[in-house]
Write a protein that holds these residues in place. Structure first.
Motif, PDB file in Angstrom:
ATOM      1  N   ARG A  57       0.833  -1.197   0.000  1.00 19.26           N
ATOM      2  CA  ARG A  57       0.000   0.000   0.000  1.00 19.26           C
ATOM      3  C   ARG A  57       0.871   1.251   0.000  1.00 19.26           C
ATOM      4  O   ARG A  57       2.073   1.167   0.265  1.00 19.26           O
ATOM      5  N   TYR A  83      -8.767  -3.186   3.889  1.00 17.51           N
ATOM      6  CA  TYR A  83      -8.414  -2.145   2.921  1.00 17.51           C
ATOM      7  C   TYR A  83      -9.407  -2.073   1.763  1.00 17.51           C
ATOM      8  O   TYR A  83      -9.487  -1.059   1.082  1.00 17.51           O
ATOM      9  N   THR A  87     -11.138   1.478   3.370  1.00 18.44           N
ATOM     10  CA  THR A  87     -10.256   2.510   2.814  1.00 18.44           C
ATOM     11  C   THR A  87     -10.417   2.575   1.302  1.00 18.44           C
ATOM     12  O   THR A  87     -11.068   1.731   0.681  1.00 18.44           O
TER      13      THR A  87
END
Length: 249
Positions: A57, A83, A87
């Motif tokens: 990431r 994630y 996110t």
């Protein structure tokens, strides 16, 4: 690496470092921890202990053991899903198979996936956790999968050592991991052909063949083979590849 491709029997740390350099803006030190885990895994005999899902990431990396990624409630499963669910991070996702250690280089196979698509696949395929085994210095306790783990001593069994989630069906998890292996083996290798070299066929098994010439165009190499054959010379073509491997046509 492009999603949907693989790199086989390669220096996996070198390939991963290239991905980190181009993708991670902060906390590149995470990768140093990944390297240590990979080196340790290379010394383990069990194949499932040498297979990982790697997330890269902008703010760091995660190296997650594959078998735990496919068990719900585990730290690895929760981290892998986070994630995608919480996110908008651009995540590079690879499955890494570490080969048994030979020499100083950690070698293995890397398989690149589209993270959002792979997340949906993992979420659908993951099996339920059946229990949690908590190991202490003098024994173990089995807890329900929803139990809260406290990393402290047990009044009967002594100091806390570790814990692990056990799938509700070990057989089902084994089948899933076997299918994962078969599916990723079908991916295409990630490399480019940079040109073509021509060699004369060796006269003996010990002879590697005499260098004859090179060209960036396959059609020219094939024409050279046909022309040489008319003169009684047998040539073969070797592709010069970006991954450094020898491939013969």
């Amino acid at each position: 690496m492009k999603a949907g491709t693989k790199a086989l029997n390669t220096d996996i740390v070198k390939v991963m470092q290239g991905i980190v350099n181009s993708h991670v803006e902060h906390y590149q030190s995470d990768f140093e921890l990944d390297i240590e885990v990979l080196k340790e895994a290379a010394g383990k005999p069990e194949r499932t202990e040498r297979i990982f899902v790697w997330l890269c990431r902008p703010c760091g990396t995660w190296l997650l053991r594959e078998k735990n990624v496919f068990i719900k409630r585990t730290r690895e499963n929760n981290t892998f899903c986070f994630y995608a669910e919480q996110t908008r991070d651009a995540v590079q996702c690879c499955v890494i198979e570490v080969h048994p250690l030979y020499g100083d280089t950690v070698r293995g196979n890397l398989f690149a996936f589209n993270y959002p698509e792979y997340y949906q696949h993992v979420k659908f395929m993951s099996v339920s956790a059946g229990s949690i085994v908590v190991d202490y210095a003098n024994g173990s306790r089995i807890l329900p999968p929803e139990a809260r783990i406290i990393a402290g001593p047990d009044y009967e069994l002594g100091n806390f050592v570790s814990y692990r989630f056990v799938p509700e069906s070990a057989e089902q998890l084994d089948i899933i991991l076997q299918n994962e292996k078969r599916n990723r083996d079908r991916l295409k290798e990630d490399y480019q052909i940079l040109g073509y070299e021509l060699y004369e066929y060796p006269k003996s098994p010990q002879d590697k063949g005499r260098y004859h010439g090179k060209t960036p165009i396959l059609e020219q190499a094939e024409t050279a083979v046909r022309t040489a054959k008319e003169s009684g010379i047998a040539l073969f073509i070797k592709a010069v590849c970006s991954d450094g491997k020898e491939r013969y046509l």
